[in-house]
Write an enzyme that holds these catalytic residues in place. Structure first.
Site, mmCIF file in Angstrom:
data_model
loop_
_atom_site.group_PDB
_atom_site.id
_atom_site.type_symbol
_atom_site.label_atom_id
_atom_site.label_comp_id
_atom_site.label_asym_id
_atom_site.label_seq_id
_atom_site.Cartn_x
_atom_site.Cartn_y
_atom_site.Cartn_z
ATOM 1 N N SER A 152 0.851 -1.195 0.000
ATOM 2 C CA SER A 152 0.000 0.000 0.000
ATOM 3 C C SER A 152 0.880 1.235 0.000
ATOM 4 C CB SER A 152 -0.891 0.026 1.245
ATOM 5 O OG SER A 152 -1.389 1.348 1.419
ATOM 6 N N HIS B 184 -1.226 -1.345 -4.206
ATOM 7 C CA HIS B 184 -2.497 -1.021 -3.548
ATOM 8 C C HIS B 184 -2.546 0.486 -3.298
ATOM 9 C CE1 HIS B 184 -5.969 -2.079 -0.942
ATOM 10 N NE2 HIS B 184 -5.549 -1.099 -0.156
ATOM 11 N N ASP C 71 -4.733 3.524 -1.657
ATOM 12 C CA ASP C 71 -5.793 3.848 -0.702
ATOM 13 C C ASP C 71 -6.327 5.247 -0.959
ATOM 14 O OD1 ASP C 71 -6.007 1.515 1.038
ATOM 15 O OD2 ASP C 71 -3.926 1.964 1.580
ATOM 16 N N MET D 2 -8.900 8.053 0.080
ATOM 17 C CA MET D 2 -9.686 8.458 1.256
ATOM 18 C C MET D 2 -10.185 9.891 1.087
ATOM 19 S SD MET D 2 -7.320 6.934 4.292
ATOM 20 C CE MET D 2 -6.536 5.320 4.184
ATOM 21 N N HIS E 153 -8.401 1.013 -3.783
ATOM 22 C CA HIS E 153 -9.326 0.803 -2.665
ATOM 23 C C HIS E 153 -10.012 2.135 -2.364
ATOM 24 C CE1 HIS E 153 -9.549 -0.252 1.950
ATOM 25 N NE2 HIS E 153 -10.740 -0.030 1.427
ATOM 26 N N MET F 12 -12.172 4.478 -0.415
ATOM 27 C CA MET F 12 -12.810 4.768 0.883
ATOM 28 C C MET F 12 -13.416 6.161 0.765
ATOM 29 S SD MET F 12 -9.770 3.162 3.204
ATOM 30 C CE MET F 12 -8.613 3.220 1.843
ATOM 31 N N MET G 247 -11.183 -6.169 5.576
ATOM 32 C CA MET G 247 -10.416 -5.217 6.384
ATOM 33 C C MET G 247 -10.132 -5.842 7.738
ATOM 34 S SD MET G 247 -9.890 -2.573 4.510
ATOM 35 C CE MET G 247 -8.947 -1.727 5.790
ATOM 36 N N ASP H 99 -6.451 -6.690 4.308
ATOM 37 C CA ASP H 99 -5.870 -5.342 4.366
ATOM 38 C C ASP H 99 -5.903 -4.805 5.789
ATOM 39 O OD1 ASP H 99 -5.031 -2.758 3.845
ATOM 40 O OD2 ASP H 99 -6.773 -2.219 2.625
HETATM 41 C C1 DX5 Z 1 -6.203 1.357 5.806
HETATM 42 C C2 DX5 Z 1 -5.764 1.039 4.393
HETATM 43 C C3 DX5 Z 1 -4.654 0.071 4.342
HETATM 44 C C4 DX5 Z 1 -3.379 0.543 4.964
HETATM 45 C C5 DX5 Z 1 -2.611 -0.646 5.430
HETATM 46 O O1 DX5 Z 1 -7.337 2.141 5.778
HETATM 47 O O2 DX5 Z 1 -6.865 0.502 3.659
HETATM 48 O O3 DX5 Z 1 -4.416 -0.341 2.994
HETATM 49 O O4 DX5 Z 1 -2.578 1.288 4.113
HETATM 50 O O5 DX5 Z 1 -1.520 -0.215 6.177
HETATM 51 P P1 DX5 Z 1 -0.781 -1.169 7.206
HETATM 52 O O6 DX5 Z 1 -0.268 -2.345 6.423
HETATM 53 O O7 DX5 Z 1 0.306 -0.314 7.769
HETATM 54 O O8 DX5 Z 1 -1.795 -1.589 8.232
HETATM 55 ZN ZN ZN Z 2 -6.447 -0.369 1.623
#
Ligand code: DX5
Ligand code: ZN
Length: 231
Positions: free
Chosen positions: A12, A37, A39, A41, A70, A72, A141, A183
């Site tokens: 990620s 990956h 993320d 947000m 991903h 969010m 998750m 994840d």
């Molecule tokens: C959290 C994200 C994850 C995050 C994982 O909301 O969806 O993808 O980056 O990070 P680690 O591996 O540090 O938990």
């Molecule tokens: Zn993620």
């Protein structure tokens, strides 16, 4: 030994150095990553703000690896096309962030992308009812989404096991093979637990990028090897 499925490691980039994302993605690919990956947000669906389609487009030329995006963000539907056009290969949505999960998954496939659904720790497995034919990836998750570096929630292991059974039964009916991804809080210990429970994709932020570029190959090899040992 049983026929073990290939485990894909999806670093990620939330844990990468945002000042040099292109280089970071290049380095993590050379280090052995399988997917990237991303993320996304919005500061609304989750309490953090990160990456939009313009960044996805900017980093696209820096690797040939699949982009596992991903989302969010809520609402997610108005942005599916923008992320598809920016170069995403797999796009995953949270059921809570769309008005009709099936419709969103169908839309993603119609855009030529793999369609994923994400279950938060409190989202029930029943959310998968009626969508097994429309989904290419199920992402479980193992932290509450929003931030990297959180602790793996052990209670999600049971959920991974049950979903693995569901997927295998689905394959038996001749369906497309659905990926099962995990994840949040993945490290050498939790990676092993997740894979034993049935995951075949491991998303890792902290564990992939820790200690800087000279250690990326070691980090990814450690994650991969942890899933192969017998005990
Ligand atoms: C959290 C994200 C994850 C995050 C994982 O909301 O969806 O993808 O980056 O990070 P680690 O591996 O540090 O938990
Ligand atoms: Zn993620």
């Amino acid at each position: 030994m049983a026929n073990l499925p290939k485990i894909n490691i999806a670093p990620s980039i939330l844990s990468a150095d945002f000042a040099k994302l292109g280089q970071e993605i290049h380095d993590i690919e050379l280090a052995g990553a399988d997917w990237i990956h991303i993320d996304v947000m919005d500061g609304h669906f989750v309490p953090n703000l990160t990456i939009g389609p313009a960044i996805v487009k900017a980093i696209r030329p820096h690797t040939k690896l699949p982009f596992d995006v991903h989302l969010m963000i809520s609402p997610a539907d108005p942005y599916l096309e923008a992320f598809a056009n920016a170069g995403a290969d797999i796009i995953s949505i949270h059921p809570e962030a769309v008005s009709n999960v099936s419709n969103s998954l169908i839309k993603l496939r119609s855009l030529g992308k793999k369609a994923g659904v994400v279950l938060n720790p409190e989202t029930p497995i029943s959310s998968l009812e009626n969508i097994m034919d429309s989904v290419d990836l199920i992402l479980v998750m193992t932290v509450n989404p929003g931030f990297g570096g959180q602790k793996f929630i052990d209670s999600q292991i049971k959920k991974i096991q049950i979903i693995r059974q569901k997927i295998d039964q689905h394959i038996d009916r001749g369906g497309t093979k659905i990926d099962l991804s995990v994840d949040g809080g993945i490290n050498v210990n939790t990676a092993k637990l997740a894979v034993s429970a049935g995951a075949n994709i491991l998303v890792a932020g902290t564990a992939a990028f820790i200690d800087g570029p000279s250690k990326y190959a070691r980090n990814i090899a450690d994650l991969r090897n942890s899933t192969m040992s017998e005990t």
